[in-house]
Design a protein around this motif. Structure first.
Motif, PDB file in Angstrom:
ATOM      1  N   ASP A 285      -9.226   3.050   4.075  1.00 23.79           N
ATOM      2  CA  ASP A 285     -10.118   3.204   3.217  1.00 23.79           C
ATOM      3  C   ASP A 285      -9.565   2.942   1.763  1.00 23.79           C
ATOM      4  OD1 ASP A 285     -12.125   4.958   4.489  1.00 23.79           O
ATOM      5  OD2 ASP A 285     -10.848   5.852   5.211  1.00 23.79           O
ATOM      6  N   GLN A 286      -8.437   3.478   1.687  1.00 20.73           N
ATOM      7  CA  GLN A 286      -7.984   3.431   0.329  1.00 20.73           C
ATOM      8  C   GLN A 286      -6.420   2.812   0.224  1.00 20.73           C
ATOM      9  OE1 GLN A 286      -7.788   7.156  -1.493  1.00 20.73           O
ATOM     10  NE2 GLN A 286      -9.772   7.066  -2.213  1.00 20.73           N
ATOM     11  N   VAL A 287      -6.123   2.058  -0.954  1.00 21.96           N
ATOM     12  CA  VAL A 287      -4.565   1.881  -1.005  1.00 21.96           C
ATOM     13  C   VAL A 287      -4.009   2.660  -2.309  1.00 21.96           C
ATOM     14  CG1 VAL A 287      -4.626  -0.182   0.334  1.00 21.96           C
ATOM     15  CG2 VAL A 287      -5.169  -0.300  -2.026  1.00 21.96           C
ATOM     16  N   ILE A 288      -2.822   2.974  -2.114  1.00 18.74           N
ATOM     17  CA  ILE A 288      -2.220   3.644  -3.333  1.00 18.74           C
ATOM     18  C   ILE A 288      -0.926   2.646  -3.527  1.00 18.74           C
ATOM     19  CG2 ILE A 288      -0.470   5.181  -3.931  1.00 18.74           C
ATOM     20  CD1 ILE A 288      -2.316   7.046  -2.198  1.00 18.74           C
ATOM     21  N   PHE A 289      -0.885   2.053  -4.661  1.00 20.03           N
ATOM     22  CA  PHE A 289       0.553   1.118  -5.139  1.00 20.03           C
ATOM     23  C   PHE A 289       1.339   2.022  -5.761  1.00 20.03           C
ATOM     24  CE2 PHE A 289      -1.311  -3.691  -5.131  1.00 20.03           C
ATOM     25  CZ  PHE A 289      -1.800  -3.342  -3.745  1.00 20.03           C
ATOM     26  N   LEU A 290       2.597   2.047  -5.513  1.00 19.16           N
ATOM     27  CA  LEU A 290       3.532   2.650  -6.263  1.00 19.16           C
ATOM     28  C   LEU A 290       4.643   1.580  -6.828  1.00 19.16           C
ATOM     29  CD1 LEU A 290       4.855   5.806  -4.146  1.00 19.16           C
ATOM     30  CD2 LEU A 290       3.633   5.960  -6.361  1.00 19.16           C
TER      31      LEU A 290
ATOM     32  N   VAL B 182       0.519   3.032  -9.775  1.00 18.53           N
ATOM     33  CA  VAL B 182      -0.067   1.927 -10.519  1.00 18.53           C
ATOM     34  C   VAL B 182      -1.526   1.725 -10.069  1.00 18.53           C
ATOM     35  CG1 VAL B 182       2.017   0.901 -11.188  1.00 18.53           C
ATOM     36  CG2 VAL B 182       0.998   0.163  -9.228  1.00 18.53           C
ATOM     37  N   LEU B 183      -1.820   2.082  -8.984  1.00 20.98           N
ATOM     38  CA  LEU B 183      -3.274   1.846  -8.590  1.00 20.98           C
ATOM     39  C   LEU B 183      -3.763   2.714  -7.435  1.00 20.98           C
ATOM     40  CD1 LEU B 183      -5.478  -0.725  -8.516  1.00 20.98           C
ATOM     41  CD2 LEU B 183      -4.279  -1.279  -6.493  1.00 20.98           C
ATOM     42  N   GLN B 184      -4.572   3.606  -7.444  1.00 16.99           N
ATOM     43  CA  GLN B 184      -5.233   4.296  -6.284  1.00 16.99           C
ATOM     44  C   GLN B 184      -6.754   3.581  -6.167  1.00 16.99           C
ATOM     45  OE1 GLN B 184      -5.705   8.316  -5.868  1.00 16.99           O
ATOM     46  NE2 GLN B 184      -6.078   8.296  -3.846  1.00 16.99           N
TER      47      GLN B 184
ATOM     48  N   LEU C  54      -0.096   3.689   1.636  1.00 15.05           N
ATOM     49  CA  LEU C  54       0.949   3.828   0.671  1.00 15.05           C
ATOM     50  C   LEU C  54       1.617   2.544   0.673  1.00 15.05           C
ATOM     51  CD1 LEU C  54       2.201   5.868  -1.291  1.00 15.05           C
ATOM     52  CD2 LEU C  54       3.432   6.871   0.751  1.00 15.05           C
ATOM     53  N   LEU C  55       1.518   1.531  -0.369  1.00 15.55           N
ATOM     54  CA  LEU C  55       2.110   0.597  -0.586  1.00 15.55           C
ATOM     55  C   LEU C  55       3.203   0.336  -1.795  1.00 15.55           C
ATOM     56  CD1 LEU C  55      -1.014  -1.632   0.200  1.00 15.55           C
ATOM     57  CD2 LEU C  55       0.600  -0.556   1.959  1.00 15.55           C
ATOM     58  N   GLY C  56       4.188  -0.325  -1.493  1.00 14.78           N
ATOM     59  CA  GLY C  56       5.323  -0.481  -2.820  1.00 14.78           C
ATOM     60  C   GLY C  56       6.337  -1.324  -2.398  1.00 14.78           C
TER      61      GLY C  56
END
Lengths: 122, 232
Positions: free
Chosen positions: B195-200, B206-208, B34-36
């Motif tokens: 596995d995955q990233v989520i941009f907040l 904004v992105l998964q 979970l990135l931002g």
């Protein structure tokens, strides 16, 4: 086995390449039993799903095979390993040639330089 | 069936919108980053999932249950961004404390990790360095056999060698049925694990995306992509 990752290529592709290299260089001999996906993932510091994906691809290529209960092994098909070894060599040469071309060398010049260098070495 | 699901979740603190219509799902067996930037809503997102906050609108499901219910507490192991254990307790007392609270707590795992990291079980939390406190909290959280781990900045205060140990511990404790959500700024360190990233960004998703798919499509690491997307 030492794992190293560059930042620009997908991780599973880099895993495949590094495992291929270990197998063709004899680091994992034919018929050798491989550590579990989880252990390998822990060692490499990568996601287990990514390691699994790399292993599935290597199985598809025939470099490793799995046996239901016993685990996963390096193939005993030496011809298959030799073919992979040749592929690795070709990739290395192609990378080298691309770089030399960028520096502006022609094919003949490259051959001459390589010969010179190898004579110097011996 | 997803382990974690957000449906059009909005959270406002008075006039401030911390999360703005976020929808996402996390499947079992996934390790998600979970990135931002600071203030993008990462901590709010995690607190909602463990029931410490309630959404202004929208719905959240943890293993098909509402967050905050006893059934969901039993499934979720949460590492808060701040110290949340009593500081007069020793590491040993904390292990027993967690054992009493959580049926899924694995004492043997906790002892092993404490010994691997050379932490004296007789040390009180208030006597520990900042890094050691973080390690102890993370050990407690990872020693549970939960379905969902929510880790808010788990490795910020620890040295790189310990960081490697902690990340490999997360892999070693990995259960194919469980999911891990890690919020962090140390993208380069955790990237290989995800596995995955989520941009907040400003409370919006904004992105998964799958990490390897991103690296393949963009030809750059997630760390580099983050610097590009969130360039100041």
């Amino acid at each position: 086995m030492k794992w190293q990752f560059s930042s620009d290529a997908p991780i599973y592709a880099q895993l495949i390449e590094q495992i291929q290299r270990t197998i063709v260089s004899g680091g994992w001999p034919p018929g050798e039993r491989l550590p579990s996906v989880r252990d390998l993932a822990g060692e490499a510091g990568v996601n287990p799903n990514t390691m699994q994906r790399a292993m599935t691809e290597l199985e598809r290529e025939g470099l490793v095979y799995s046996q239901r209960t016993a685990g996963r092994f390096v193939t005993e098909d030496r011809a298959r390993i030799e073919a992979a070894r040749n592929q690795c060599a070709q990739r290395q040469i192609q990378t080298f040639l691309d770089k030399m071309e960028q520096l502006g060398y022609s094919g003949e010049e490259i051959l001459r330089l390589v010969e010179q260098e190898m004579k110097g070495e011996s | 069936m997803p382990v974690l699901e957000y449906k059009e979740v909005t959270k406002r603190y008075g006039g401030l919108t911390a999360l703005d219509g976020v929808s996402l799902t996390v499947e079992p067996g996934r390790i998600v980053g979970l990135l931002g930037p600071n203030g993008s809503g990462k901590t709010t997102l995690l607190k909602l999932a463990c029931g410490l906050l309630t959404p202004t609108s929208g719905e959240i499901l943890v293993c098909s249950q509402a967050p905050g219910s006893p059934a969901s507490h039993a499934q979720v192991s949460y590492l808060p961004e701040r110290m949340a254990v009593p500081d007069w307790m020793t590491a040993k007392q904390l292990v027993h404390f967690y054992q009493d609270f959580y049926g899924d707590f694995r004492q043997d795992v906790a002892w092993q990790m404490l010994s691997d990291l050379n932490i004296d079980p007789a040390l009180r939390v208030r006597e520990m360095s900042k890094g050691t406190r973080e390690k102890v909290q993370l050990i407690l959280v990872m020693s549970r056999a939960a379905m969902l781990y929510l880790l808010d900045e788990p490795i910020g205060g620890v040295d790189p060698a310990t960081r490697d140990y902690i990340l490999s511990t997360i892999i070693a404790n990995y259960n194919p049925e469980a999911a891990v959500v890690i919020s962090t700024h140390l993208i380069a360190d955790v990237e290989k694990l995800l596995d995955q990233v989520i941009f907040l960004k400003n409370g919006q998703l904004v992105l998964q995306s799958e990490v390897d798919q991103l690296r393949e499509e963009k030809g750059m690491s997630v760390d580099a992509l983050f610097r590009e997307v969130f360039k100041c």
